[in-house]
Scaffold this motif. Structure first.
Motif, PDB file in Angstrom:
ATOM      1  N   GLU A   3       0.825  -1.217   0.000  1.00  0.00           N
ATOM      2  CA  GLU A   3       0.000   0.000   0.000  1.00  0.00           C
ATOM      3  C   GLU A   3       0.857   1.264   0.000  1.00  0.00           C
ATOM      4  OE1 GLU A   3      -3.077   0.066   2.961  1.00  0.00           O
ATOM      5  OE2 GLU A   3      -3.595  -2.017   2.568  1.00  0.00           O
ATOM      6  N   ALA A   4       1.963   1.247   0.705  1.00  0.00           N
ATOM      7  CA  ALA A   4       2.826   2.432   0.780  1.00  0.00           C
ATOM      8  C   ALA A   4       3.410   2.760  -0.591  1.00  0.00           C
ATOM      9  CB  ALA A   4       3.945   2.203   1.795  1.00  0.00           C
ATOM     10  N   SER A   5       3.825   1.753  -1.349  1.00  0.00           N
ATOM     11  CA  SER A   5       4.384   1.978  -2.687  1.00  0.00           C
ATOM     12  C   SER A   5       3.327   2.520  -3.637  1.00  0.00           C
ATOM     13  CB  SER A   5       4.950   0.673  -3.247  1.00  0.00           C
ATOM     14  OG  SER A   5       5.992   0.195  -2.457  1.00  0.00           O
ATOM     15  N   VAL A   6       2.128   1.959  -3.559  1.00  0.00           N
ATOM     16  CA  VAL A   6       1.037   2.423  -4.407  1.00  0.00           C
ATOM     17  C   VAL A   6       0.722   3.886  -4.095  1.00  0.00           C
ATOM     18  CG1 VAL A   6      -1.421   2.158  -4.933  1.00  0.00           C
ATOM     19  CG2 VAL A   6       0.035   0.140  -4.743  1.00  0.00           C
ATOM     20  N   LEU A   7       0.653   4.217  -2.816  1.00  0.00           N
ATOM     21  CA  LEU A   7       0.363   5.584  -2.406  1.00  0.00           C
ATOM     22  C   LEU A   7       1.478   6.538  -2.832  1.00  0.00           C
ATOM     23  CD1 LEU A   7      -1.578   7.428  -0.963  1.00  0.00           C
ATOM     24  CD2 LEU A   7      -0.491   6.835   1.204  1.00  0.00           C
ATOM     25  N   GLU A   8       2.725   6.118  -2.707  1.00  0.00           N
ATOM     26  CA  GLU A   8       3.872   6.939  -3.118  1.00  0.00           C
ATOM     27  C   GLU A   8       3.846   7.215  -4.630  1.00  0.00           C
ATOM     28  OE1 GLU A   8       8.648   6.378  -3.286  1.00  0.00           O
ATOM     29  OE2 GLU A   8       7.650   5.713  -1.445  1.00  0.00           O
ATOM     30  N   ASN A   9       3.565   6.194  -5.423  1.00  0.00           N
ATOM     31  CA  ASN A   9       3.466   6.370  -6.883  1.00  0.00           C
ATOM     32  C   ASN A   9       2.300   7.287  -7.258  1.00  0.00           C
ATOM     33  OD1 ASN A   9       5.702   4.811  -7.435  1.00  0.00           O
ATOM     34  ND2 ASN A   9       4.524   2.930  -7.747  1.00  0.00           N
ATOM     35  N   ALA A  10       1.182   7.149  -6.554  1.00  0.00           N
ATOM     36  CA  ALA A  10       0.021   7.996  -6.819  1.00  0.00           C
ATOM     37  C   ALA A  10       0.341   9.457  -6.505  1.00  0.00           C
ATOM     38  CB  ALA A  10      -1.182   7.525  -6.014  1.00  0.00           C
ATOM     39  N   THR A  15       1.535  14.894  -8.404  1.00  0.00           N
ATOM     40  CA  THR A  15       2.440  16.048  -8.444  1.00  0.00           C
ATOM     41  C   THR A  15       2.819  16.380  -9.886  1.00  0.00           C
ATOM     42  OG1 THR A  15       3.324  15.408  -6.285  1.00  0.00           O
ATOM     43  CG2 THR A  15       4.624  16.976  -7.564  1.00  0.00           C
ATOM     44  N   TYR A  16       3.092  15.348 -10.696  1.00  0.00           N
ATOM     45  CA  TYR A  16       3.399  15.547 -12.115  1.00  0.00           C
ATOM     46  C   TYR A  16       2.221  16.199 -12.833  1.00  0.00           C
ATOM     47  CZ  TYR A  16       3.676  14.328 -17.054  1.00  0.00           C
ATOM     48  OH  TYR A  16       3.651  14.378 -18.428  1.00  0.00           O
ATOM     49  N   LEU A  17       1.016  15.692 -12.602  1.00  0.00           N
ATOM     50  CA  LEU A  17      -0.171  16.247 -13.247  1.00  0.00           C
ATOM     51  C   LEU A  17      -0.421  17.693 -12.809  1.00  0.00           C
ATOM     52  CD1 LEU A  17      -2.650  13.229 -13.142  1.00  0.00           C
ATOM     53  CD2 LEU A  17      -1.420  14.134 -15.120  1.00  0.00           C
ATOM     54  N   VAL A  21      -0.717  21.044 -15.193  1.00  0.00           N
ATOM     55  CA  VAL A  21      -1.813  22.013 -15.117  1.00  0.00           C
ATOM     56  C   VAL A  21      -1.247  23.415 -14.948  1.00  0.00           C
ATOM     57  CG1 VAL A  21      -3.733  22.804 -13.659  1.00  0.00           C
ATOM     58  CG2 VAL A  21      -3.555  20.392 -14.269  1.00  0.00           C
ATOM     59  N   ASP A  22      -0.268  23.580 -14.052  1.00  0.00           N
ATOM     60  CA  ASP A  22       0.349  24.891 -13.836  1.00  0.00           C
ATOM     61  C   ASP A  22       0.994  25.415 -15.120  1.00  0.00           C
ATOM     62  OD1 ASP A  22      -0.447  24.737 -11.191  1.00  0.00           O
ATOM     63  OD2 ASP A  22       1.534  24.121 -10.447  1.00  0.00           O
ATOM     64  N   LEU A  23       1.676  24.540 -15.845  1.00  0.00           N
ATOM     65  CA  LEU A  23       2.325  24.916 -17.099  1.00  0.00           C
ATOM     66  C   LEU A  23       1.297  25.380 -18.130  1.00  0.00           C
ATOM     67  CD1 LEU A  23       5.037  24.971 -18.702  1.00  0.00           C
ATOM     68  CD2 LEU A  23       4.460  22.675 -19.461  1.00  0.00           C
ATOM     69  N   LEU A  24       0.206  24.646 -18.276  1.00  0.00           N
ATOM     70  CA  LEU A  24      -0.845  25.015 -19.221  1.00  0.00           C
ATOM     71  C   LEU A  24      -1.520  26.330 -18.833  1.00  0.00           C
ATOM     72  CD1 LEU A  24      -2.434  21.522 -19.924  1.00  0.00           C
ATOM     73  CD2 LEU A  24      -1.088  22.897 -21.506  1.00  0.00           C
ATOM     74  N   GLU A  25      -1.739  26.533 -17.535  1.00  0.00           N
ATOM     75  CA  GLU A  25      -2.344  27.788 -17.095  1.00  0.00           C
ATOM     76  C   GLU A  25      -1.418  28.968 -17.366  1.00  0.00           C
ATOM     77  OE1 GLU A  25      -3.295  27.057 -12.995  1.00  0.00           O
ATOM     78  OE2 GLU A  25      -5.254  26.192 -13.486  1.00  0.00           O
ATOM     79  N   GLU A  26      -0.120  28.778 -17.190  1.00  0.00           N
ATOM     80  CA  GLU A  26       0.851  29.834 -17.472  1.00  0.00           C
ATOM     81  C   GLU A  26       0.862  30.176 -18.964  1.00  0.00           C
ATOM     82  OE1 GLU A  26       5.636  30.284 -17.487  1.00  0.00           O
ATOM     83  OE2 GLU A  26       4.761  29.295 -15.744  1.00  0.00           O
ATOM     84  N   GLN A  27       0.812  29.152 -19.820  1.00  0.00           N
ATOM     85  CA  GLN A  27       0.784  29.384 -21.260  1.00  0.00           C
ATOM     86  C   GLN A  27      -0.485  30.113 -21.670  1.00  0.00           C
ATOM     87  OE1 GLN A  27       1.309  25.551 -23.037  1.00  0.00           O
ATOM     88  NE2 GLN A  27       3.531  25.583 -22.812  1.00  0.00           N
ATOM     89  N   GLU A  28      -1.578  29.829 -21.006  1.00  0.00           N
ATOM     90  CA  GLU A  28      -2.851  30.466 -21.326  1.00  0.00           C
ATOM     91  C   GLU A  28      -2.827  31.948 -20.982  1.00  0.00           C
ATOM     92  OE1 GLU A  28      -7.009  30.035 -19.280  1.00  0.00           O
ATOM     93  OE2 GLU A  28      -6.674  28.303 -20.583  1.00  0.00           O
ATOM     94  N   ARG A  29      -2.087  32.323 -19.933  1.00  0.00           N
ATOM     95  CA  ARG A  29      -2.006  33.717 -19.518  1.00  0.00           C
ATOM     96  C   ARG A  29      -1.124  34.554 -20.435  1.00  0.00           C
ATOM     97  NH1 ARG A  29      -0.250  32.708 -13.673  1.00  0.00           N
ATOM     98  NH2 ARG A  29      -0.592  30.586 -14.240  1.00  0.00           N
TER      99      ARG A  29
END
Length: 138
Positions: A3-10, A15-17, A21-29
């Protein structure tokens, strides 16, 4: 996986996603890039082109600091050199140049250049200057 490995990967994937999102929002601005375009195809009776020569077709586009020139003109000795010299006179630095013979009597020339500090011409003026060079080369 435990469970700890699954939670760590999630958490890593979340964090990657969030970063995406932050990158796309910056490009939109950011303001959108506008491309200015000018094209010249001569169709007048007073031009210096004779019946065996067709007038050149010149198109210019500006995007940020870059200028794209597309020129179709008659094959003549020294015409490319004259065009390249004129581009330099306009304070444009070359990024890429491609010359392709089109048929037996004309060239397709593509030039990608970059604005230098002193660049102040409008797109239409670039096209007119290239046209004037080709007209003198007749």
């Amino acid at each position: 996986m435990d469970e700890a490995s699954v939670l760590e990967n999630a958490i890593r994937y979340f964090t990657y996603l969030q970063g995406q999102v932050d990158l796309l929002e910056e490009q939109e601005r950011k303001p959108t890039v506008r491309v200015k375009k000018s094209q010249l195809v001569v169709d007048d009776d007073e031009s210096s082109w004779n019946e065996q020569q067709s007038p050149p077709s010149i198109e210019a586009q500006v995007c940020d600091k870059h200028v794209l020139l597309r020129i179709r003109c008659e094959k003549r000795k020294g015409v490319l050199v004259k065009i390249l010299c004129e581009v330099e006179k306009l304070n444009l630095g070359f990024v890429h140049t491609c010359v392709v013979p089109f048929g037996s009597s004309s060239y397709d020339i593509i030039i990608v250049a970059e604005n230098e500090e002193e660049f102040s011409l409008a797109v239409k003026e670039i096209v007119q200057n290239i046209y004037a060079v080709l007209q003198r080369a007749v």
